[in-house]
Scaffold this active site. Structure first.
Site, PDB file in Angstrom:
ATOM      1  N   ASP A  33       0.860  -1.191   0.000  1.00  0.00           N
ATOM      2  CA  ASP A  33       0.000   0.000   0.000  1.00  0.00           C
ATOM      3  C   ASP A  33       0.898   1.243   0.000  1.00  0.00           C
ATOM      4  OD1 ASP A  33      -3.212   0.510   1.037  1.00  0.00           O
ATOM      5  OD2 ASP A  33      -1.800   2.186   1.115  1.00  0.00           O
ATOM      6  N   GLN A  96     -14.469   2.787   1.157  1.00  0.00           N
ATOM      7  CA  GLN A  96     -13.804   2.262  -0.044  1.00  0.00           C
ATOM      8  C   GLN A  96     -13.505   3.413  -0.999  1.00  0.00           C
ATOM      9  OE1 GLN A  96     -15.975  -0.638  -2.440  1.00  0.00           O
ATOM     10  NE2 GLN A  96     -14.120  -1.228  -3.545  1.00  0.00           N
ATOM     11  N   SER A  97     -12.228   3.610  -1.294  1.00  0.00           N
ATOM     12  CA  SER A  97     -11.835   4.719  -2.177  1.00  0.00           C
ATOM     13  C   SER A  97     -11.435   4.237  -3.564  1.00  0.00           C
ATOM     14  CB  SER A  97     -10.697   5.524  -1.542  1.00  0.00           C
ATOM     15  OG  SER A  97      -9.572   4.700  -1.336  1.00  0.00           O
ATOM     16  N   HIS A 102     -10.066  -5.138  -3.226  1.00  0.00           N
ATOM     17  CA  HIS A 102      -8.724  -5.300  -2.652  1.00  0.00           C
ATOM     18  C   HIS A 102      -8.872  -5.694  -1.197  1.00  0.00           C
ATOM     19  CE1 HIS A 102      -9.945  -1.063  -2.411  1.00  0.00           C
ATOM     20  NE2 HIS A 102      -9.304  -0.993  -1.257  1.00  0.00           N
TER      21      HIS A 102
HETATM   22  P1  AMP Z   1      -9.809   1.623   0.382  1.00  0.00           P
HETATM   23  O1  AMP Z   1      -9.939   2.944   1.072  1.00  0.00           O
HETATM   24  O2  AMP Z   1     -10.236   0.446   1.197  1.00  0.00           O
HETATM   25  O3  AMP Z   1     -10.458   1.652  -0.985  1.00  0.00           O
HETATM   26  O4  AMP Z   1      -8.260   1.394   0.183  1.00  0.00           O
HETATM   27  C1  AMP Z   1      -7.540   1.907  -0.889  1.00  0.00           C
HETATM   28  C2  AMP Z   1      -6.091   1.731  -0.532  1.00  0.00           C
HETATM   29  O5  AMP Z   1      -5.350   1.796  -1.704  1.00  0.00           O
HETATM   30  C3  AMP Z   1      -5.561   2.817   0.407  1.00  0.00           C
HETATM   31  O6  AMP Z   1      -4.996   2.190   1.558  1.00  0.00           O
HETATM   32  C4  AMP Z   1      -4.516   3.536  -0.448  1.00  0.00           C
HETATM   33  O7  AMP Z   1      -3.409   3.956   0.310  1.00  0.00           O
HETATM   34  C5  AMP Z   1      -4.148   2.472  -1.459  1.00  0.00           C
HETATM   35  N1  AMP Z   1      -3.679   2.940  -2.757  1.00  0.00           N
HETATM   36  C6  AMP Z   1      -4.278   3.862  -3.562  1.00  0.00           C
HETATM   37  N2  AMP Z   1      -3.592   3.975  -4.715  1.00  0.00           N
HETATM   38  C7  AMP Z   1      -2.543   3.118  -4.628  1.00  0.00           C
HETATM   39  C8  AMP Z   1      -1.466   2.784  -5.504  1.00  0.00           C
HETATM   40  N3  AMP Z   1      -1.333   3.347  -6.707  1.00  0.00           N
HETATM   41  N4  AMP Z   1      -0.562   1.868  -5.091  1.00  0.00           N
HETATM   42  C9  AMP Z   1      -0.683   1.277  -3.874  1.00  0.00           C
HETATM   43  N5  AMP Z   1      -1.687   1.539  -3.012  1.00  0.00           N
HETATM   44  C10 AMP Z   1      -2.600   2.458  -3.377  1.00  0.00           C
END
Ligand code: AMP
Ligand code: ZN
Length: 116
Positions: A33, A96-97, A102
């Site tokens: 991450d 979820q962003s 994942h």
């Molecule tokens: P969520 O909020 O559950 O959707 O988690 C998204 C996760 O993806 C967050 O912990 C971010 O830090 C991570 N993230 C977003 N873009 C990237 C990327 N390009 N490479 C690695 N991690 C990422």
């Protein structure tokens, strides 16, 4: 295989965006991450664009088995086997962003409960 050109994790799965990959398999990928919330914070994703856990069906049985195996393999590889947390957020209300399934594998520090 379903691919969304606007999805950051599809782009990682295709090798179009960089990532620190820790596990690379035919149907899934695990990578660090970018904004780690614990000493171990790895994301396990299917290569296929599946928006969230909610979109999994009976047809994803083999993928689901492989994701679980990958989670455990990542935990062993990262040295947190026996003490780690798996989280997946579903939808904006849960935080979820990235709309590509994942599984967060978190470990290496004491985990509090309940999560925020
Ligand atoms: P969520 O909020 O559950 O959707 O988690 C998204 C996760 O993806 C967050 O912990 C971010 O830090 C991570 N993230 C977003 N873009 C990237 C990327 N390009 N490479 C690695 N991690 C990422
Ligand atoms: Zn995607």
């Amino acid at each position: 295989m379903t691919y969304d050109a606007n999805c950051p994790f599809c782009r990682i799965a295709k090798g179009e965006s960089p990532a620190e990959v820790v596990l690379d398999r035919e149907d899934l990928l695990a990578f660090q991450d970018v904004n780690p919330q614990a000493p171990t914070h790895v994301l396990v994703i299917p290569r296929e664009h599946i928006p969230s856990l909610e979109a999994l069906t009976e047809q994803h049985g083999e993928l689901l088995r492989n994701l679980v195996r990958a989670i455990n393999d990542v935990a062993s590889q990262q040295g947190v086997a026996g003490g780690f947390r798996v989280v997946t957020n579903i939808g904006p209300a849960a935080g979820q962003s990235v709309r590509h399934l994942h599984l967060h594998v978190l470990g290496g520090r004491p985990m509090r409960w309940p999560p925020g």
